[in-house]
Design an enzyme around this catalytic site. Structure first.
Site, PDB file in Angstrom:
ATOM      1  N   ASP A  21      29.857  22.519  14.821  1.00  9.72           N
ATOM      2  CA  ASP A  21      29.865  23.678  13.929  1.00  9.72           C
ATOM      3  C   ASP A  21      29.722  23.289  12.454  1.00  9.72           C
ATOM      4  OD1 ASP A  21      32.295  22.513  13.424  1.00  9.72           O
ATOM      5  OD2 ASP A  21      33.494  24.118  14.300  1.00  9.72           O
ATOM      6  N   ASP A  36      27.989   3.651  13.516  1.00 13.51           N
ATOM      7  CA  ASP A  36      27.723   4.658  12.483  1.00 13.51           C
ATOM      8  C   ASP A  36      28.916   4.815  11.546  1.00 13.51           C
ATOM      9  OD1 ASP A  36      28.662   5.698  15.090  1.00 13.51           O
ATOM     10  OD2 ASP A  36      28.960   7.558  13.999  1.00 13.51           O
ATOM     11  N   ASN A  37      30.024   4.195  11.885  1.00 14.30           N
ATOM     12  CA  ASN A  37      31.204   4.270  11.028  1.00 14.30           C
ATOM     13  C   ASN A  37      31.483   2.954  10.328  1.00 14.30           C
ATOM     14  OD1 ASN A  37      31.533   6.920  11.786  1.00 14.30           O
ATOM     15  ND2 ASN A  37      33.017   6.473  13.392  1.00 14.30           N
ATOM     16  N   ARG A  75      34.068  13.549  -0.473  1.00 12.75           N
ATOM     17  CA  ARG A  75      34.210  12.098  -0.270  1.00 12.75           C
ATOM     18  C   ARG A  75      33.416  11.342  -1.318  1.00 12.75           C
ATOM     19  NH1 ARG A  75      33.339   9.741   5.637  1.00 12.75           N
ATOM     20  NH2 ARG A  75      31.211  10.514   5.439  1.00 12.75           N
TER      21      ARG A  75
HETATM   22  P1  AMP Z   1      32.420  10.826  13.695  1.00 14.55           P
HETATM   23  O1  AMP Z   1      33.036  10.637  15.031  1.00 14.55           O
HETATM   24  O2  AMP Z   1      33.198  11.693  12.748  1.00 14.55           O
HETATM   25  O3  AMP Z   1      31.979   9.567  13.052  1.00 14.55           O
HETATM   26  O4  AMP Z   1      31.096  11.689  13.966  1.00 14.55           O
HETATM   27  C1  AMP Z   1      30.072  11.279  14.824  1.00 14.55           C
HETATM   28  C2  AMP Z   1      28.898  12.197  14.699  1.00 14.55           C
HETATM   29  O5  AMP Z   1      29.240  13.536  15.048  1.00 14.55           O
HETATM   30  C3  AMP Z   1      28.295  12.283  13.306  1.00 14.55           C
HETATM   31  O6  AMP Z   1      26.914  12.421  13.466  1.00 14.55           O
HETATM   32  C4  AMP Z   1      28.922  13.538  12.763  1.00 14.55           C
HETATM   33  O7  AMP Z   1      28.135  14.104  11.726  1.00 14.55           O
HETATM   34  C5  AMP Z   1      28.954  14.428  13.986  1.00 14.55           C
HETATM   35  N1  AMP Z   1      29.987  15.460  13.910  1.00 14.55           N
HETATM   36  C6  AMP Z   1      31.321  15.284  14.000  1.00 14.55           C
HETATM   37  N2  AMP Z   1      31.967  16.461  13.910  1.00 14.55           N
HETATM   38  C7  AMP Z   1      31.029  17.426  13.766  1.00 14.55           C
HETATM   39  C8  AMP Z   1      31.055  18.853  13.622  1.00 14.55           C
HETATM   40  N3  AMP Z   1      32.193  19.535  13.623  1.00 14.55           N
HETATM   41  N4  AMP Z   1      29.867  19.481  13.477  1.00 14.55           N
HETATM   42  C9  AMP Z   1      28.717  18.818  13.484  1.00 14.55           C
HETATM   43  N5  AMP Z   1      28.616  17.501  13.621  1.00 14.55           N
HETATM   44  C10 AMP Z   1      29.755  16.782  13.754  1.00 14.55           C
HETATM   45 MG    MG Z   2      31.172   9.025  11.417  1.00 12.47          MG
END
Ligand code: AMP
Ligand code: MG
Length: 508
Positions: free
Chosen positions: A134, A261-262, A185
């Site tokens: 979302d 990616d992190n 951020r």
């Molecule tokens: P993360 O686990 O936060 O590093 O996110 C991994 C991926 O999921 C990244 O591409 C984020 O942009 C995407 N992502 C995480 N939460 C959301 C969200 N609520 N809506 C859209 N994309 C998300």
């Molecule tokens: Mg991330």
């Protein structure tokens, strides 16, 4: 190649005079996207110290225009909002297209020291990379990111930081409806291992080279004219990561989602999700609810760091040498920098944590064994990580009663006594006044970390009652974690049995 790392400091311009070095890269590096406005933006917190560091006008940021920008309700003319493209290995599985699914980069600001820093809104609405998400963020995880970033900064470990936190006035549906929030951020950049993987997997080596050049200009400008720039930047990135992950271990931090990616190539800690500082020392500790097999457990972090860097090295291979075997050999030798940097920082840090002085060139193996012996005993007897080291910092050699407070941390105090005997013998050889050693040790061993149960109290108070007082309290102690404040002693306490937080959630 024009240098992009330098800039002139800005002086409190009301509207941030954003620059856009990343958005000048080819179109396929990002997508232009506007933030999605929210119903009722409310500024929950502004990081005044960081605003000052960035040369931004805190009064303007807290004004209706500033809040509208931080909420994504208004985009100043100076901004060029984009969502960055990237891929990533998530728990070891490659996902070819992730990208900023809920984060929008408004641009870069040049801080007062001339450093270029990204300003990004996290939770500002859907982007072409949102997939089924979302595009929003929830107050709880936003609070965690704000506090843990400030704690990390206070501890002296490179990190992205939050400039502001805005409530959206809109519910976000997770397991149940939660209050929505947007975090601003600030990052040295958002170039990730996954940014390279995105292009390499598509066979777009021109983009890999362009991104490599950009990375060098932005973060490793000394390598612009290097003979072998891509191998050298790989080694430089590896070295910063080794130091970073050593820093995490030394303060008991567990990132929780070390997907490629992190991992930021600037060397900053990024993407505070289900992360946590541990209470009792346990190398197999995992908090993240999604890490079912302990891939990202505390003690796994050094080897995962290398695994991630190996994915980066794979992307760069074609740039290292036309001959694949020669390219692999170069990559391997560049990656050796990781282990070297990690070991130097980690073992050196551990020796410093127990106050050992080492003559240059001296054999350190007995000292390293002494530290490892302490860690083994801490793990076996559930000693609190932070308090054990902090209290060791207060020990006076002539006065054994100063050991009492530490013994109490071990389920079997005799296990500590045996170790303490050896440690004191070793310290006595240094012939250093107690006060000098204590000062050195206190600067290595924080007294305050953002303990999980405290963080949970902050989240519960804000989410359930709109009460931000616990947030202010926790931020105050973690911002200067090496200074004792007698009146804040409650923040040192490990959780009571009923307060223990066993799992953390990423809230996505
Ligand atoms: P993360 O686990 O936060 O590093 O996110 C991994 C991926 O999921 C990244 O591409 C984020 O942009 C995407 N992502 C995480 N939460 C959301 C969200 N609520 N809506 C859209 N994309 C998300
Ligand atoms: Mg991330």
């Amino acid at each position: 190649m024009a240098a992009i790392a330098q800039g002139t400091a800005i002086t409190g311009e009301p509207i941030p005079p954003f620059e856009h070095s990343y958005a000048r890269l080819p179109q396929r590096f990002y997508t232009r996207v506007e933030p999605t406005p929210v119903r009722a933006p409310l500024l929950l917190r502004l990081n005044h110290a960081l605003a000052e560091e960035l040369g931004l006008d805190a009064d303007w940021l807290a004004s209706p225009d500033g809040i509208a920008m931080l909420a994504g309700n208004w985009t100043p003319d100076t901004a060029l909002p984009i969502a960055m493209a990237y891929a990533g290995h998530q728990f070891g599985q490659f996902v070819p297209s992730l990208g900023d699914g809920r984060a929008i980069l408004l641009g870069e600001v040049i801080d007062r020291q001339g450093r270029r820093r990204d300003l990004q809104l996290k939770g500002a609405g859907r982007t072409p990379f949102s997939r089924s998400g979302d595009g929003r963020a929830v107050l709880g995880p936003v609070l965690r990111e704000y506090v843990l970033g400030e704690a990390m900064h206070g501890l002296g470990i490179p990190t992205t930081r939050a400039l502001a936190m805005v409530a959206t006035g809109e519910p976000v549906l997770r397991e149940r409806p939660e209050p929505g929030a947007i975090l601003t951020r600030i990052a040295a950049s958002h170039i990730r291992v996954g940014s390279f993987e995105y292009f390499a997997r598509r066979g777009d080596m021109e983009a890999v080279r362009t991104l490599g050049d950009y990375l060098i200009q932005r973060h490793y400008p000394a390598l612009v004219d290097a003979d072998d720039p891509y191998a050298e930047v790989l080694a430089a990135v590896a070295s910063r990561q080794g130091e970073l992950i050593a820093g995490w271990l030394l303060v008991g931090f567990i990132h929780g989602v070390m997907n490629t990616d992190n991992m930021a190539l600037s060397g900053e800690t990024i993407d505070y999700g289900p992360c946590a500082f541990m209470d009792e020392y346990d190398p197999s500790q995992v908090y993240s609810s999604i890490d079912r097999f302990g891939r990202y457990a505390y003690g796994q972090q050094p080897s995962i760091g290398l695994w991630n860097l190996t994915q980066l090295a794979n992307c760069l291979l074609p740039l290292l040498d036309d001959d694949i075997e020669a390219a692999k050999a170069r990559a391997r030798s560049a990656l050796d920098a990781y282990g070297r940097a990690f070991e130097l920082a980690y073992y050196g840090g551990l020796r410093a944590k127990i106050g050992l002085l080492v003559e240059p060139g001296a054999d350190k193996s007995a000292d390293d064994e002494l530290v490892q012996d302490l860690l083994s005993r801490m793990a076996a007897h559930k000693a609190d990580y932070t308090n054990t080291f902090r209290r060791l910092s207060g020990v006076t050699l002539e006065d054994p009663s100063t050991l009492e407070a530490i013994r109490a941390n071990f389920t079997e105090p005799a296990a500590f006594d045996q170790w303490a005997e050896e440690w004191r013998t070793r310290l006595a050889r240094q012939k250093e006044p107690d006060a000098a050693r204590q000062t050195r040790m206190r600067a290595q061993n924080p007294t305050y970390i953002p303990r999980n149960h405290r963080m949970q109290q902050v989240i519960d108070a804000a989410t359930e009652r709109g009460d931000l007082k616990p947030l202010e309290g926790l931020l105050a102690v973690v911002s200067s974690p090496y200074d004792d404040h007698a009146e804040l002693a409650q923040y040192q306490k490990p959780p009571e049995e009923h307060e223990v937080v066993r799992q953390t959630f990423c809230g996505t």
